[in-house]
Structures are given as C-alpha cells and as structure tokens.
Write a protein that holds these residues in place. Structure first.
Motif, mmCIF file in Angstrom:
data_model
loop_
_atom_site.group_PDB
_atom_site.id
_atom_site.type_symbol
_atom_site.label_atom_id
_atom_site.label_comp_id
_atom_site.label_asym_id
_atom_site.label_seq_id
_atom_site.Cartn_x
_atom_site.Cartn_y
_atom_site.Cartn_z
ATOM 1 N N HIS A 17 -9.402 -11.273 0.788
ATOM 2 C CA HIS A 17 -8.383 -10.734 -0.552
ATOM 3 C C HIS A 17 -7.791 -9.840 0.822
ATOM 4 O O HIS A 17 -8.240 -9.637 1.993
ATOM 5 N N ALA A 18 -6.715 -8.967 0.245
ATOM 6 C CA ALA A 18 -6.037 -8.200 1.263
ATOM 7 C C ALA A 18 -6.401 -6.831 0.808
ATOM 8 O O ALA A 18 -6.585 -6.876 -0.274
ATOM 9 N N THR A 19 -6.569 -5.411 1.541
ATOM 10 C CA THR A 19 -6.758 -4.588 1.308
ATOM 11 C C THR A 19 -4.999 -3.663 1.518
ATOM 12 O O THR A 19 -4.454 -3.736 2.476
ATOM 13 N N ARG A 28 -7.056 -4.019 -4.156
ATOM 14 C CA ARG A 28 -7.555 -5.599 -3.961
ATOM 15 C C ARG A 28 -6.579 -5.957 -4.382
ATOM 16 O O ARG A 28 -6.102 -6.447 -5.206
ATOM 17 N N VAL A 31 -5.667 -13.883 -2.070
ATOM 18 C CA VAL A 31 -5.383 -14.084 -0.888
ATOM 19 C C VAL A 31 -5.565 -15.271 -0.871
ATOM 20 O O VAL A 31 -7.213 -15.405 -1.269
ATOM 21 N N HIS A 58 1.569 -3.485 9.282
ATOM 22 C CA HIS A 58 -0.003 -4.430 9.467
ATOM 23 C C HIS A 58 0.071 -4.300 10.773
ATOM 24 O O HIS A 58 0.825 -5.208 11.567
ATOM 25 N N LEU A 69 -0.806 -13.486 4.366
ATOM 26 C CA LEU A 69 -1.669 -13.062 4.253
ATOM 27 C C LEU A 69 -2.205 -13.708 4.521
ATOM 28 O O LEU A 69 -3.316 -15.136 4.443
ATOM 29 N N MET A 73 -6.949 -8.673 5.338
ATOM 30 C CA MET A 73 -5.520 -8.262 6.338
ATOM 31 C C MET A 73 -6.016 -6.338 5.774
ATOM 32 O O MET A 73 -5.748 -6.322 4.090
ATOM 33 N N LYS A 74 -5.847 -5.563 6.277
ATOM 34 C CA LYS A 74 -5.205 -3.940 5.742
ATOM 35 C C LYS A 74 -4.018 -3.554 5.849
ATOM 36 O O LYS A 74 -3.480 -3.429 7.307
#
Length: 312
Positions: A17-19, A28, A31, A58, A69, A73-74
């Motif tokens: 997942h990406a945040t 969340r 991804v 980002h 993505l 990743m944040k």
C-alpha cells in the motif's frame, strides 16, 4: 473465532500500500506494482476534494495522475474542498468585499512591510507559517518572522524551480516547545531545522535563545540543508554532495564581490568563491562532534573531492 481473525488483520497490514496524508489523516491505498498509478490516490480523496484541485507531493515532487505508485510510498495530498470553493465563490461575487490581492497588500501595509514576495506558481512552499506566540514584546513580532520566511522562500525559489520541488509548508520552529529540538540538545547538538516526510513540511529555527533572529546566511544554509532531505534521508556522501551542489548554486547567484585578501576571506560568503565557501562549510561539518562518525566522514569525503575539483 479470534485466533483466525488475527492473521487476517496482520495480512491486511502487510498488504502492499501507499500512505496518503490528507488534512492530518493517514489513508492507506492498496498498490499493485506496475499497475496502480497516482490516479488511484485522486480517487481515494474524491469524498473530500474535486479532482481538478488535487495536488499530490512525494519527496517534494508533484505526482501526475499517470505516475506509477510503489508500495511504501508516502504522499501528501493538498486540495480545495467543495465547501471552501463555495465560500470563495460567494466572496468573489460580493462587490463590497476586497479581493484577495488587495486584502494581502492591505495586511502587508498594516504590518509595515511590502506585499508578500512571490514564488513560482508550481514549485514553491505551499504554506508559510510563523510561531503565533511572538507578539513583539520578547523578540521580533510573528509578522516579522513570517516576512523573513517569505523572503527566504523567495531567495531559494530558483533552486526549487531547477529541481522541480514543491514543499507543503515552510514553518518556523518554536524554540521553546519543540520536543525534537530538546532531544537534540540533550544529545549535545542543536536542532536548527527538520524536514517532515520528505517535503511535506520543512521547519526552520529562526530565533536564538533570546528570541532575536539568527543570521540570514545561517538560515539559508539550514533551509538548503532541509531541502536536500526531499531527496536523501541520511547524512551520507550523497546528501553532502547534494548540499554542496545546492549551496554552490545559491552562492553563484550573488552579486560579484571583491577578491579575497586573507585566509579569513576564504570562508566568507560575501568574499570567497562559492567553492571555497562550501569546502570550508563541509570541513567544519566533518569536525562537528554532534553528528556521528559516519556523517563526519561523509562530509570530509565530499569536502576533499570538491577541493580537488577545478574551479567552475
């Protein structure tokens, strides 16, 4: 039963997942590498923002909807809510109310300064904020601090543009309340700034212990240092090489100065060449006992490489 439910919860936590940070809330977004793009993040905030107002950041860079993505990743999300748009539309339609530019100019005049200096429309600090508790009685007023932050933002704007960086906010660090600052001081150092989540927010300590402002060039060095953390997290050789590049670029925009006439002039930003100034700064960092041995070695390696490089 509960025993069966726990693994499912752990699997959900471990799923790629990406945040996404949205107005202080962490979301969340699942991804699938090679498939999921930033468009999924735009869809994830459709309950709050209109798609055409969404900006995704980002590591200081803006993501386009088609950008891929990766898990972990944040991403910081900025946008305008539908309610805010409706309020703006109502204000603009009222001829008795001042326009935004006129109001900003009026406020700047009331504060005794010029209108806020401009930044690039895309590559910029999206928000600027000073510590509110300073009312002018124990040091410069918060309005002066905000004007200083805007001035610093303007000075580094060409660097923001050349590197295509967008930062969520430039914020004055409160020298009294900041917990990270106090921890750094307990460890023998002095925290002058920090970069939160690779460009979500940059904090700079503007004031000395007596609440007066630090020297402008010291503030600029701190700001350039924190901008480097948009790209490189640890203080390794890559970090110091990037800092040397940014600082050289910044110093290269100065007006021509008289040639140095003494050893002291070789580290004076107003007299020495950009390379000599940066080599001197990195050499001091390599002797800084408040950072680790590895960080000191990295600074020394970059300083030595820069000193051997031919003058540009």
């Amino acid at each position: 039963n509960m025993a069966d439910a726990a693994p499912d919860a752990n699997m959900a936590d471990a799923a790629p997942h990406a945040t996404l940070s949205v107005a202080g809330e962490q979301r969340r977004v699942p991804v699938t590498p090679g498939v999921t793009t930033a468009a999924a993040l735009v869809e994830a905030v459709a309950d709050r923002y209109d798609a055409d107002s969404v900006k995704l950041l980002h590591r200081g860079k803006r993501l386009a909807p088609g950008d891929a993505l990766l898990p972990g990743m944040k991403v910081l999300c900025l946008g305008t809510t539908r309610d805010d748009r409706a309020k703006v539309a109502a204000i603009k339609s009222d001829p008795t109310l001042r326009g935004f530019e006129a109001e900003a100019a009026r406020e700047a005049t009331r504060r005794g300064g010029a209108a806020p200096p401009g930044q690039h429309a895309e590559y910029k600090f999206c928000r600027i904020k000073a510590v509110e508790r300073f009312d002018g009685r124990g040091g410069p007023h918060r309005y002066a601090a905000e004007a200083l932050l805007r001035s610093l933002a303007k000075e580094v704007s060409p660097i923001m543009v050349s590197h295509e960086w967008t930062v969520g906010a430039l914020i004055e660090m409160d020298p009294r309340d900041d917990r990270l600052l106090k921890k750094k001081e307990q460890d023998g150092g002095c925290l002058l700034g920090y970069n939160e989540n690779a460009g979500a927010r940059i904090y700079v300590r503007l004031r000395l212990d007596d609440a007066s402002f630090r020297e402008r060039d010291d503030l600029l060095k701190t700001l350039l240092h924190e901008l480097c953390h948009n790209v490189v997290g640890p203080h390794n050789a890559a970090f110091f090489a990037l800092y040397a590049s940014l600082r050289t670029e910044h110093l290269g925009r100065r007006a021509p100065a008289p040639a140095p006439s003494s050893l002291a002039d070789l580290s004076d930003p107003s007299r020495a060449s950009a390379r000599d100034v940066v080599v001197s700064e990195l050499a001091r960092e390599s002797a800084n006992g408040a950072i680790s041995g590895g960080e000191r070695m990295s600074a020394a390696v970059v300083a030595q490489a820069l000193a051997r490089a031919p003058e540009a």
